[in-house]
Design a protein around this motif. Structure first.
Motif, PDB file in Angstrom:
ATOM      1  N   HIS A  15       0.827  -1.213   0.000  1.00 10.03           N
ATOM      2  CA  HIS A  15       0.000   0.000   0.000  1.00 10.03           C
ATOM      3  C   HIS A  15       0.860   1.262   0.000  1.00 10.03           C
ATOM      4  N   ARG A  16       2.026   1.146   0.630  1.00 11.80           N
ATOM      5  CA  ARG A  16       2.940   2.301   0.641  1.00 11.80           C
ATOM      6  C   ARG A  16       3.462   2.581  -0.771  1.00 11.80           C
ATOM      7  N   GLU A  17       3.831   1.526  -1.486  1.00 10.74           N
ATOM      8  CA  GLU A  17       4.320   1.690  -2.860  1.00 10.74           C
ATOM      9  C   GLU A  17       3.219   2.288  -3.737  1.00 10.74           C
ATOM     10  N   LEU A  18       2.006   1.801  -3.548  1.00 13.00           N
ATOM     11  CA  LEU A  18       0.862   2.348  -4.290  1.00 13.00           C
ATOM     12  C   LEU A  18       0.737   3.851  -4.039  1.00 13.00           C
ATOM     13  N   HIS A  23       1.395   9.356  -5.891  1.00 16.23           N
ATOM     14  CA  HIS A  23       1.748  10.734  -5.563  1.00 16.23           C
ATOM     15  C   HIS A  23       2.977  11.203  -6.332  1.00 16.23           C
ATOM     16  N   GLU A  24       3.250  10.511  -7.426  1.00 13.69           N
ATOM     17  CA  GLU A  24       4.311  10.940  -8.367  1.00 13.69           C
ATOM     18  C   GLU A  24       5.701  10.915  -7.743  1.00 13.69           C
ATOM     19  N   ILE A  25       5.890  10.122  -6.705  1.00 13.59           N
ATOM     20  CA  ILE A  25       7.238   9.952  -6.143  1.00 13.59           C
ATOM     21  C   ILE A  25       7.778   8.687  -6.805  1.00 13.59           C
ATOM     22  N   ARG A 138      -9.669   5.176  -1.136  1.00 15.83           N
ATOM     23  CA  ARG A 138      -9.521   5.576   0.275  1.00 15.83           C
ATOM     24  C   ARG A 138      -8.043   5.760   0.622  1.00 15.83           C
ATOM     25  N   LEU A 139      -7.199   4.805   0.191  1.00 14.47           N
ATOM     26  CA  LEU A 139      -5.760   4.891   0.495  1.00 14.47           C
ATOM     27  C   LEU A 139      -5.111   6.115  -0.140  1.00 14.47           C
ATOM     28  N   LEU A 140      -5.489   6.387  -1.378  1.00 13.04           N
ATOM     29  CA  LEU A 140      -4.846   7.493  -2.090  1.00 13.04           C
ATOM     30  C   LEU A 140      -5.302   8.855  -1.570  1.00 13.04           C
ATOM     31  N   ALA A 141      -6.465   8.860  -0.923  1.00 15.28           N
ATOM     32  CA  ALA A 141      -6.952  10.128  -0.367  1.00 15.28           C
ATOM     33  C   ALA A 141      -6.285  10.457   0.963  1.00 15.28           C
ATOM     34  N   CYS A 145       1.640   8.884   4.065  1.00 15.90           N
ATOM     35  CA  CYS A 145       2.121   7.693   3.370  1.00 15.90           C
ATOM     36  C   CYS A 145       1.909   6.460   4.274  1.00 15.90           C
ATOM     37  N   PRO A 146       1.367   5.364   3.752  1.00  7.49           N
ATOM     38  CA  PRO A 146       1.172   4.164   4.587  1.00  7.49           C
ATOM     39  C   PRO A 146       2.496   3.637   5.151  1.00  7.49           C
ATOM     40  N   PRO A 147       2.436   2.830   6.219  1.00  7.37           N
ATOM     41  CA  PRO A 147       3.668   2.363   6.887  1.00  7.37           C
ATOM     42  C   PRO A 147       4.484   1.402   6.024  1.00  7.37           C
ATOM     43  N   LEU A 148       5.726   1.182   6.466  1.00  7.90           N
ATOM     44  CA  LEU A 148       6.623   0.240   5.777  1.00  7.90           C
ATOM     45  C   LEU A 148       6.038  -1.163   5.800  1.00  7.90           C
ATOM     46  N   LEU A 149       6.316  -1.880   4.731  1.00 14.43           N
ATOM     47  CA  LEU A 149       5.810  -3.255   4.639  1.00 14.43           C
ATOM     48  C   LEU A 149       6.676  -4.217   5.457  1.00 14.43           C
ATOM     49  N   ASN A 150       7.993  -3.949   5.454  1.00  8.41           N
ATOM     50  CA  ASN A 150       8.938  -4.812   6.171  1.00  8.41           C
ATOM     51  C   ASN A 150       8.823  -6.278   5.775  1.00  8.41           C
ATOM     52  N   LYS A 151       8.876  -6.513   4.482  1.00  4.68           N
ATOM     53  CA  LYS A 151       8.821  -7.895   3.985  1.00  4.68           C
ATOM     54  C   LYS A 151       9.997  -8.118   3.035  1.00  4.68           C
TER      55      LYS A 151
END
Ligand code: SF4
Length: 167
Positions: A15-18, A23-25, A138-141, A145-151
């Motif tokens: 979700h963080r990558e999304l 957001h154009e990063i 919902r996520l993009l709004a 930025c969502p938390p790290l996935l740590n995977k």
């Protein structure tokens, strides 16, 4: 914001990558993994561009579509995020259907693994896609930025340095 197949794919990876991508990063240009993937896409089937059509429907771009057989072809490097690839192709089939092309199917091809996977759109998929679209909106709004996935997948991600620079 218009939801693309890349958003659907990334929603199933991280979700963080999304969020970062939307957001154009962007970090893709510095990633060997991404470059390698692009190279496979361009060289695995050199005659492909002549045989198939590129289709753009409401902001969703399908690179390789066989209009006669109604088959979407998607080429991937590795099957590590297979669920994301499946979701992406199911979304293509959904968008085709929403635009009056019902009954299309998909084939995901992994040239380096010599593996293919057939994809069909089921009633359960249609219901799931409606949920994904709502969740992605919902996520993009979200302002944060969502938390790290740590995977383990983080090590292959083009945002790895960006996400873990402090560690
Ligand atoms: S490095 Fe990990 S947490 Fe960061 S965007 Fe990529 S997958 Fe997500």
């Amino acid at each position: 914001m218009h939801i693309t197949a890349t958003h659907i794919n990334l929603y199933h990876v991280c979700h963080r990558e999304l969020w970062l991508h939307a957001h154009e990063i962007r970090m893709e240009n510095t990633s060997d993994t991404v470059s390698e993937g692009k190279l496979i896409h361009e060289t695995a089937y050199p005659q492909r561009a002549e045989r198939y059509r590129e289709v753009v429907l409401g902001g969703v771009k399908i690179d390789f579509y066989d209009p006669k057989a109604k088959v979407v072809h998607e080429i991937k490097k590795s099957d590590k995020v297979e669920a994301a690839h499946l979701a992406q192709v199911k979304y293509y089939l959904y968008v085709l259907e929403q635009n009056g092309i019902a009954g299309a199917t998909g084939i995901i091809e992994y040239p380096t693994l010599r593996k293919t996977e057939t994809v069909e759109l089921t009633p359960a998929d249609r219901a799931a896609i409606v949920i994904w679209l709502g969740e992605i909106s919902r996520l993009l709004a979200q302002a944060q930025c969502p938390p790290l996935l740590n995977k383990p997948i983080c090590k292959q991600c083009s945002y790895f340095d960006f996400c873990y620079v402090e560690e």
